[in-house]
Scaffold this motif. Structure first.
Motif, PDB file in Angstrom:
ATOM      1  N   GLN A 127       0.903  -0.971  -0.069  1.00  0.00           N
ATOM      2  CA  GLN A 127       0.103   0.116   0.005  1.00  0.00           C
ATOM      3  C   GLN A 127       0.837   1.124   0.091  1.00  0.00           C
ATOM      4  O   GLN A 127       1.786   1.461   0.673  1.00  0.00           O
ATOM      5  N   HIS A 128       0.539   2.152  -0.865  1.00  0.00           N
ATOM      6  CA  HIS A 128       1.324   3.252  -1.300  1.00  0.00           C
ATOM      7  C   HIS A 128       0.402   4.494  -0.916  1.00  0.00           C
ATOM      8  O   HIS A 128      -0.452   4.736  -1.143  1.00  0.00           O
ATOM      9  N   ILE A 129       1.138   5.456   0.195  1.00  0.00           N
ATOM     10  CA  ILE A 129       0.212   6.367   0.556  1.00  0.00           C
ATOM     11  C   ILE A 129       1.391   7.858   0.271  1.00  0.00           C
ATOM     12  O   ILE A 129       2.354   7.862   0.700  1.00  0.00           O
ATOM     13  N   HIS A 130       0.757   8.678  -0.563  1.00  0.00           N
ATOM     14  CA  HIS A 130       1.496   9.998  -0.687  1.00  0.00           C
ATOM     15  C   HIS A 130       1.141  11.103   0.430  1.00  0.00           C
ATOM     16  O   HIS A 130       0.177  11.676   0.502  1.00  0.00           O
ATOM     17  N   VAL A 131       2.267  11.022   1.515  1.00  0.00           N
ATOM     18  CA  VAL A 131       2.189  11.699   2.754  1.00  0.00           C
ATOM     19  C   VAL A 131       1.981  13.180   2.304  1.00  0.00           C
ATOM     20  O   VAL A 131       1.167  13.844   2.961  1.00  0.00           O
ATOM     21  N   ASN A 184       7.015  13.270   0.278  1.00  0.00           N
ATOM     22  CA  ASN A 184       7.251  11.775   1.156  1.00  0.00           C
ATOM     23  C   ASN A 184       6.126  11.041   0.701  1.00  0.00           C
ATOM     24  O   ASN A 184       4.746  11.337   0.663  1.00  0.00           O
ATOM     25  N   CYS A 185       6.530   9.744   0.719  1.00  0.00           N
ATOM     26  CA  CYS A 185       5.494   8.447   0.502  1.00  0.00           C
ATOM     27  C   CYS A 185       5.789   7.341   1.623  1.00  0.00           C
ATOM     28  O   CYS A 185       6.939   7.322   2.138  1.00  0.00           O
ATOM     29  N   LEU A 186       4.607   6.938   1.980  1.00  0.00           N
ATOM     30  CA  LEU A 186       4.677   5.794   3.200  1.00  0.00           C
ATOM     31  C   LEU A 186       4.388   4.449   2.448  1.00  0.00           C
ATOM     32  O   LEU A 186       3.255   4.684   1.644  1.00  0.00           O
TER      33      LEU A 186
HETATM   34 NI    NI Z   1       4.012   8.871  -3.125  1.00  0.00          NI
END
Ligand code: NI
Length: 137
Positions: free
Chosen positions: A87-91, A95-97
């Motif tokens: 799972q990819h979240i664009h913080v 930054n990406c988590l």
């Molecule tokens: Ni991202």
């Protein structure tokens, strides 16, 4: 599952230390704290036995950092046999988590974890060791 009571004997100083620790950790009772300690021990054993394990890798990286996104993507394709999902979240703007759920042989998961952690641009990388769930109730 029904609970069974048993008596534990330990040195007074050790008990005092234990009580201090469980108070800091927010446990309501010694029993709950001991149950968690036992579970942690079982999970540790499972991970050290080299059997099939389950867990997750959580990492934070700056996607502007040169090549980091591609490096991470290539690694995940190389280790696709131990990755269940990502799972990819664009913080924020930079930054990406990313959370990678892993299942499989310990050595391979640990290898993937170290390669991700050492990738340039990865700011944080943690491996959470979970369990396939047996014998924890
Ligand atoms: Ni991202």
């Amino acid at each position: 599952m029904p609970k069974i009571r048993f008596t534990v004997s330990l040195e007074k100083d050790l008990l005092t230390e234990f009580d201090k620790k469980i108070q800091v950790d927010g446990y309501a009772t010694r029993s709950e704290a001991i149950r968690d300690l036992i579970r942690e021990g079982i999970i540790k054993e499972e991970w050290e036995s080299g059997s099939e394990v389950i867990g997750s890798i959580t990492m934070v990286y700056n996607h502007h950092e040169r090549d980091v996104s591609t490096d991470i993507l290539h690694l995940q394709h190389d280790y696709n046999d131990v990755i269940l999902s990502t799972q990819h979240i664009h913080v924020d703007h930079d930054n990406c988590l990313e959370v990678i759920i892993v299942r499989g042989v310990v050595e391979k998961i640990t290898e993937l974890f170290h390669l991700l952690k050492a990738s340039t641009g990865v700011k944080q990388c943690e491996l959470t060791r979970s369990t396939t769930g047996k014998n924890l109730d």
